[in-house]
Design a protein around this motif. Sequence first.
Motif, PDB file in Angstrom:
ATOM      1  N   GLY A 289      13.807 -58.050  15.418  1.00  0.00           N
ATOM      2  CA  GLY A 289      12.941 -56.992  15.930  1.00  0.00           C
ATOM      3  C   GLY A 289      11.512 -57.145  15.469  1.00  0.00           C
ATOM      4  N   TYR A 290      11.328 -57.595  14.229  1.00  0.00           N
ATOM      5  CA  TYR A 290       9.980 -57.756  13.682  1.00  0.00           C
ATOM      6  C   TYR A 290       9.158 -58.719  14.523  1.00  0.00           C
ATOM      7  CZ  TYR A 290       6.221 -58.813  10.431  1.00  0.00           C
ATOM      8  OH  TYR A 290       4.978 -58.988   9.874  1.00  0.00           O
ATOM      9  N   TYR A 291       9.776 -59.793  14.975  1.00  0.00           N
ATOM     10  CA  TYR A 291       9.066 -60.789  15.788  1.00  0.00           C
ATOM     11  C   TYR A 291       9.103 -60.409  17.269  1.00  0.00           C
ATOM     12  CZ  TYR A 291       8.540 -63.634  11.632  1.00  0.00           C
ATOM     13  OH  TYR A 291       8.176 -64.082  10.380  1.00  0.00           O
ATOM     14  N   ALA A 292       8.612 -59.204  17.556  1.00  0.00           N
ATOM     15  CA  ALA A 292       8.474 -58.679  18.927  1.00  0.00           C
ATOM     16  C   ALA A 292       9.805 -58.554  19.651  1.00  0.00           C
ATOM     17  CB  ALA A 292       7.493 -59.529  19.735  1.00  0.00           C
ATOM     18  N   ASN A 293      10.878 -58.323  18.860  1.00  0.00           N
ATOM     19  CA  ASN A 293      12.197 -58.079  19.451  1.00  0.00           C
ATOM     20  C   ASN A 293      12.584 -59.193  20.423  1.00  0.00           C
ATOM     21  OD1 ASN A 293      14.437 -56.507  19.293  1.00  0.00           O
ATOM     22  ND2 ASN A 293      13.742 -54.941  20.718  1.00  0.00           N
ATOM     23  N   ILE A 294      12.487 -60.439  19.967  1.00  0.00           N
ATOM     24  CA  ILE A 294      12.808 -61.571  20.836  1.00  0.00           C
ATOM     25  C   ILE A 294      14.289 -61.538  21.207  1.00  0.00           C
ATOM     26  CG2 ILE A 294      10.942 -63.051  19.998  1.00  0.00           C
ATOM     27  CD1 ILE A 294      12.814 -64.387  18.108  1.00  0.00           C
ATOM     28  N   SER A 295      14.634 -62.190  22.278  1.00  0.00           N
ATOM     29  CA  SER A 295      16.008 -62.123  22.797  1.00  0.00           C
ATOM     30  C   SER A 295      16.989 -62.763  21.817  1.00  0.00           C
ATOM     31  CB  SER A 295      16.105 -62.831  24.148  1.00  0.00           C
ATOM     32  OG  SER A 295      15.952 -64.231  23.991  1.00  0.00           O
ATOM     33  N   GLU A 296      18.245 -62.329  21.907  1.00  0.00           N
ATOM     34  CA  GLU A 296      19.291 -62.875  21.043  1.00  0.00           C
ATOM     35  C   GLU A 296      19.455 -64.380  21.270  1.00  0.00           C
ATOM     36  OE1 GLU A 296      22.253 -63.590  18.387  1.00  0.00           O
ATOM     37  OE2 GLU A 296      20.973 -61.809  18.524  1.00  0.00           O
ATOM     38  N   ARG A 297      19.388 -64.783  22.529  1.00  0.00           N
ATOM     39  CA  ARG A 297      19.548 -66.206  22.856  1.00  0.00           C
ATOM     40  C   ARG A 297      18.448 -67.047  22.193  1.00  0.00           C
ATOM     41  NH1 ARG A 297      19.859 -68.597  29.053  1.00  0.00           N
ATOM     42  NH2 ARG A 297      20.148 -70.787  28.497  1.00  0.00           N
ATOM     43  N   GLN A 298      17.224 -66.558  22.271  1.00  0.00           N
ATOM     44  CA  GLN A 298      16.094 -67.282  21.694  1.00  0.00           C
ATOM     45  C   GLN A 298      16.184 -67.290  20.171  1.00  0.00           C
ATOM     46  OE1 GLN A 298      12.242 -65.685  22.846  1.00  0.00           O
ATOM     47  NE2 GLN A 298      11.389 -67.731  23.047  1.00  0.00           N
TER      48      GLN A 298
ATOM     49  N   VAL B 245      19.715 -72.164  15.042  1.00  0.00           N
ATOM     50  CA  VAL B 245      20.386 -73.468  15.178  1.00  0.00           C
ATOM     51  C   VAL B 245      19.434 -74.595  14.772  1.00  0.00           C
ATOM     52  CG1 VAL B 245      21.381 -75.112  16.826  1.00  0.00           C
ATOM     53  CG2 VAL B 245      22.021 -72.697  16.935  1.00  0.00           C
ATOM     54  N   GLU B 246      18.179 -74.494  15.216  1.00  0.00           N
ATOM     55  CA  GLU B 246      17.188 -75.504  14.844  1.00  0.00           C
ATOM     56  C   GLU B 246      16.939 -75.486  13.335  1.00  0.00           C
ATOM     57  OE1 GLU B 246      12.596 -76.898  15.916  1.00  0.00           O
ATOM     58  OE2 GLU B 246      13.529 -75.254  17.035  1.00  0.00           O
TER      59      GLU B 246
END
Length: 205
Positions: free
Chosen positions: A60-69, A75-76
């Motif tokens: 959420g802190y990082y602009a609520n990025i998607s779960e997939r992203q 993974v990386e």
Amino acid sequence: MTKRSEAKYKLDRRMGQNIWGRPKSPVNRREYGPGQHGQRRKGKLSDFGVQLRAKQKLKGYYANISERQFHSIYVEASRLKGDTGENLIGLLERRLDAVVYRAKFVSTIFAARQFINHGHVKVNGRKVNISSYQVKIGDVIEVKEASKQLAHVLEASQLPERDTPDYLEVDHGKMTAKYVRIPHLSDVPFPVQMEPHLVVEFYSR
């Protein structure tokens, strides 16, 4: 209030913390969760619940990025040498929207995403409009010439509640920022404690 802002404020209250350190956060006035059942007594979270909350807070802190992203970033991070939690933070802080926010070119990380998408930002002299773009050491990020005098850009650089971290060399006169190094968790000025090791535990189940 925009839909994005509403979601942002709800996230603060759901976590029970002022995640971005904003003076106007509703958590400053009401520490209980949103909704009609928000004031109910909360039970103790399970290990899974603690891990899930740590993941939701960081995501959420990082602009609520998607779960997939977010999962692909994890993974990386797990493929890189060293501590996976530290690698995760390093990759998140290399996102262009995070760098624009840290450099105080805009007031929020949500605004940073929009600012980039609208074509106001250049990396090494070339326009980049992808907020997830991974910045490299030595890259120079700058606000486009025509956008340097925008009122919200000038206001953001004067915000007193946060400082620019030392892994960026920022010149607010020229509206440029150089990415000096990849930070460790302890270098990142989070207003609340982030627990990437719990995120690693969540995905390692």
